[in-house]
Design a protein around this motif. Structure first.
Motif, mmCIF file in Angstrom:
data_model
loop_
_atom_site.group_PDB
_atom_site.id
_atom_site.type_symbol
_atom_site.label_atom_id
_atom_site.label_comp_id
_atom_site.label_asym_id
_atom_site.label_seq_id
_atom_site.Cartn_x
_atom_site.Cartn_y
_atom_site.Cartn_z
ATOM 1 N N SER A 55 0.874 -1.348 -0.039
ATOM 2 C CA SER A 55 -0.058 0.055 -0.072
ATOM 3 C C SER A 55 0.839 1.348 -0.155
ATOM 4 O O SER A 55 0.238 2.470 0.010
ATOM 5 C CB SER A 55 -0.964 0.027 1.231
ATOM 6 N N LYS A 56 2.361 1.270 -0.082
ATOM 7 C CA LYS A 56 3.091 2.423 -0.226
ATOM 8 C C LYS A 56 3.080 3.090 1.084
ATOM 9 O O LYS A 56 3.454 4.269 0.900
ATOM 10 C CB LYS A 56 2.963 2.931 -1.542
ATOM 11 N N VAL A 57 2.871 2.416 2.325
ATOM 12 C CA VAL A 57 2.785 3.227 3.744
ATOM 13 C C VAL A 57 4.054 3.469 3.883
ATOM 14 O O VAL A 57 5.124 2.796 3.695
ATOM 15 C CB VAL A 57 2.017 2.134 4.566
ATOM 16 N N THR A 58 4.131 4.856 4.600
ATOM 17 C CA THR A 58 5.605 5.184 5.102
ATOM 18 C C THR A 58 5.442 4.622 6.415
ATOM 19 O O THR A 58 4.848 5.258 7.584
ATOM 20 C CB THR A 58 5.818 6.742 5.124
ATOM 21 N N PHE A 59 6.512 3.581 6.705
ATOM 22 C CA PHE A 59 6.620 2.991 7.989
ATOM 23 C C PHE A 59 7.363 3.827 9.150
ATOM 24 O O PHE A 59 8.372 4.655 8.760
ATOM 25 C CB PHE A 59 7.394 1.793 7.891
ATOM 26 N N ARG A 60 6.924 3.991 10.213
ATOM 27 C CA ARG A 60 7.538 4.549 11.314
ATOM 28 C C ARG A 60 8.837 3.902 11.755
ATOM 29 O O ARG A 60 8.941 2.712 11.616
ATOM 30 C CB ARG A 60 6.434 4.588 12.631
ATOM 31 N N SER A 61 9.675 4.617 12.348
ATOM 32 C CA SER A 61 10.927 3.931 13.059
ATOM 33 C C SER A 61 10.425 2.927 14.272
ATOM 34 O O SER A 61 9.360 3.215 14.863
ATOM 35 C CB SER A 61 11.713 4.962 13.447
ATOM 36 N N ARG A 62 11.147 1.963 14.465
ATOM 37 C CA ARG A 62 10.963 1.002 15.786
ATOM 38 C C ARG A 62 10.894 1.686 16.925
ATOM 39 O O ARG A 62 11.813 2.775 17.076
ATOM 40 C CB ARG A 62 12.028 0.029 15.685
ATOM 41 N N GLY A 63 10.179 1.375 17.771
ATOM 42 C CA GLY A 63 9.753 1.883 19.090
ATOM 43 C C GLY A 63 10.537 1.056 20.095
ATOM 44 O O GLY A 63 11.580 0.449 19.747
ATOM 45 N N GLY A 64 10.525 1.385 21.195
ATOM 46 C CA GLY A 64 11.139 0.710 22.232
ATOM 47 C C GLY A 64 12.361 0.887 22.897
ATOM 48 O O GLY A 64 13.045 2.294 22.230
ATOM 49 N N ALA A 65 13.294 0.272 23.754
ATOM 50 C CA ALA A 65 14.380 0.852 24.055
ATOM 51 C C ALA A 65 15.364 0.757 22.922
ATOM 52 O O ALA A 65 15.546 0.035 22.315
ATOM 53 C CB ALA A 65 14.789 -0.258 25.209
ATOM 54 N N ARG A 66 16.211 1.785 23.254
ATOM 55 C CA ARG A 66 17.573 2.060 22.291
ATOM 56 C C ARG A 66 18.670 1.624 23.265
ATOM 57 O O ARG A 66 18.944 1.820 24.407
ATOM 58 C CB ARG A 66 17.462 3.364 21.773
ATOM 59 N N GLY A 67 19.689 1.048 22.460
ATOM 60 C CA GLY A 67 21.063 1.007 22.900
ATOM 61 C C GLY A 67 21.661 2.235 23.541
ATOM 62 O O GLY A 67 21.631 3.107 22.590
#
Length: 75
Positions: A55-67
């Motif tokens: 559907s050509k959606v623009t994906f968001r960046s992943r959430g959660g804890a970052r290093g």
């Protein structure tokens, strides 16, 4: 949320896939996660991701804890 007419395990093709893609894209763009959408329709994360991608959606960046630098509590 109302569960769409998608039978688990059966292929989603044609008009049903197009309608599902529109619904998923609208909900994803409104803030729902791919995991939430997959659970809602009773299908896999991979299928939802694939349909959104088609559907050509623009994906968001992943959430959660970052290093990063970890802190030691009590120190």
């Amino acid at each position: 949320m109302q569960k769409p007419e998608v039978k688990s395990g059966s292929p989603v093709i044609g008009a049903a896939r197009q309608k599902l893609a529109e619904d998923l894209k609208k909900k994803y763009d409104s803030g729902a996660s791919i995991r939430e959408l997959a659970e809602e329709i009773g299908r896999s994360y991979g299928l939802v991701h694939r349909i959104l991608s088609e559907s050509k959606v623009t994906f968001r960046s992943r959430g959660g804890a970052r290093g990063g630098k970890k802190t030691v509590s009590g120190a």
